[in-house]
Each structure stands twice: as structure tokens, then as C-alpha cells.
Write an enzyme that holds these catalytic residues in place. Structure first.
Site, PDB file in Angstrom:
ATOM      1  N   HIS A  61       0.834  -1.199   0.000  1.00 51.02           N
ATOM      2  CA  HIS A  61       0.000   0.000   0.000  1.00 51.02           C
ATOM      3  C   HIS A  61       0.868   1.247   0.000  1.00 51.02           C
ATOM      4  O   HIS A  61       1.993   1.231   0.511  1.00 51.02           O
ATOM      5  CB  HIS A  61      -0.918   0.001   1.236  1.00 51.02           C
ATOM      6  CG  HIS A  61      -1.803  -1.196   1.291  1.00 51.02           C
ATOM      7  ND1 HIS A  61      -3.016  -1.247   0.664  1.00 51.02           N
ATOM      8  CD2 HIS A  61      -1.629  -2.414   1.864  1.00 51.02           C
ATOM      9  CE1 HIS A  61      -3.572  -2.432   0.856  1.00 51.02           C
ATOM     10  NE2 HIS A  61      -2.746  -3.157   1.586  1.00 51.02           N
ATOM     11  N   GLY A 107       7.967 -22.430   9.199  1.00 50.78           N
ATOM     12  CA  GLY A 107       6.672 -22.020   9.730  1.00 50.78           C
ATOM     13  C   GLY A 107       6.655 -20.593  10.232  1.00 50.78           C
ATOM     14  O   GLY A 107       7.592 -20.133  10.888  1.00 50.78           O
TER      15      GLY A 107
END
Length: 187
Positions: free
Chosen positions: A114, A140
Site C-alpha cells: 500500500h 513455519g
């Protein structure tokens, strides 16, 4: 004049709530619902659904639900790619994944980003592509930020936040991820 989808795929600011983009994301969500709720175990039905959701994926794609992506068709995966549970791929732009790549649980892959300007951020977003080479293991909880390239045969440590490109044969860990050593493949 470019459509919002064309702007999105070109990495230009675009309107995420454009009707065409909302329609395609909604179609993807219906397929994800089938995978994440109706089937929930990897089977032949899920394989067929994945071919619709991710038509640019190679053979041997395996996803442990739940899984989330924005569009699916922007994920270009080689053969033998494995996503463990709770992975998210924001594939606003192309995500290239090599062969034999393993994603640990809760890995996040973000092409979407953004503007820093708050006024612009209210209405537009943009994206940067991500490339992950062959034979990588993404631990992970790792986060791969927009515009990143991870080279071949890399390992990204669990919980790492990848904010810079990672060269081939590297072990990178931390937040932000830092290369701590080259991998000797004779180990």
C-alpha cells in the site's frame, strides 16, 4: 485506458474494489471454501478444485487446509510444491515458486502493498512480484514481503520476515531475515 486488473498486474496503483476484481476474488473464495470447509482433507476432489483455482501450478501440488489466496491464477508453482496448514498467498501479482518447495505452517507470502501516503492508501494499493527458487524450505510462520526473490536451495528459518532478496544456497533467519551462512549441500 487500462483496466484495474491490467494496472494491478503491471504493479501500478489500482482500485482493489473494482467490480471485475471483486468478482474474480469472490470466485476464488468459493473454490477456497470447497477446499477449506467442504473437503478439508487432500483428495481427488481437492486436486480438481486446485486445478481450477491455481491453473498455473505444476504436478504434485499439495495443500493442507486451511489455505488462502486472493486470486490463485497468479501463483505459478513448479512440481512438488507443499503448503502446510494456514498458509496465505496474497497473489495480487505473480508469485513464482520453483520445484520441490516446502512451506511450513502459517507462512505468509505478500505481493500486495500500500502507499505510504494515508490519503492515497484509502483508495489504492499496488503489488510487487515474488520469486522463490527451486528446492527451498520456508519455515513455519515466515513472512515474505512484496518484491522479494529467494534463490535456489535456500532455507528460511521459522518466524523470519524476509524484507531483502536472499541469494542461492543461503540459510536466512530473523526479523528482518539475515543470511547467517551459505548452505553446504554435502551436510
Amino acid at each position: 485506458m487500462k483496466s484495474e486488473k491490467e494496472k494491478m498486474l503491471a504493479g501500478e496503483p489500482y482500485l482493489a474494489y473494482d467490480a471485475q476484481l471483486v468478482k474474480v476474488r469472490t470466485e476464488a473464495k468459493h473454490l477456497l471454501r470447497k477446499i477449506n470447509v467442504e473437503e478439508y482433507v487432500f483428495n481427488d476432489n481437492v486436486k480438481d478444485i486446485l486445478k481450477q483455482l491455481m491453473p498455473n501450478a505444476g504436478d504434485g501440488l499439495y495443500i493442507e487446509p486451511p489455505f488462502h489466496c486472493d486470486y490463485g491464477y497468479n501463483i505459478y508453482a513448479g512440481s512438488n510444491v507443499y503448503f502446510n496448514v494456514n498458509c496465505v498467498v496474497l497473489d495480487v501479482m505473480k508469485v513464482s515458486i520453483g520445484n520441490n518447495v516446502f512451506f511450513g505452517p502459517a507462512v505468509q507470502v505478500y505481493t500486495a502493498t500500500h502507499p505510504l501516503n494515508a490519503i492515497e492508501r484509502r483508495s489504492t494499493e499496488f503489488a510487487k512480484p515474488i520469486v522463490i527458487g527451486d528446492d527451498c524450505w520456508i519455515g513455519g510462520g515466515a513472512v515474505i514481503c512484496p518484491g522479494i526473490t529467494i534463490g535456489n536451495r535456500c532455507v528460511i528459518g521459522a518466524g523470519s520476515v524476509v524484507t531483502k532478496d536472499i541469494p542461492d544456497d543461503s540459510l536466512a533467519v530473523g526479523s528482518p531475515a539475515q543470511v547467517i551462512r551459505k548452505i553446504d549441500h554435502k551436510e
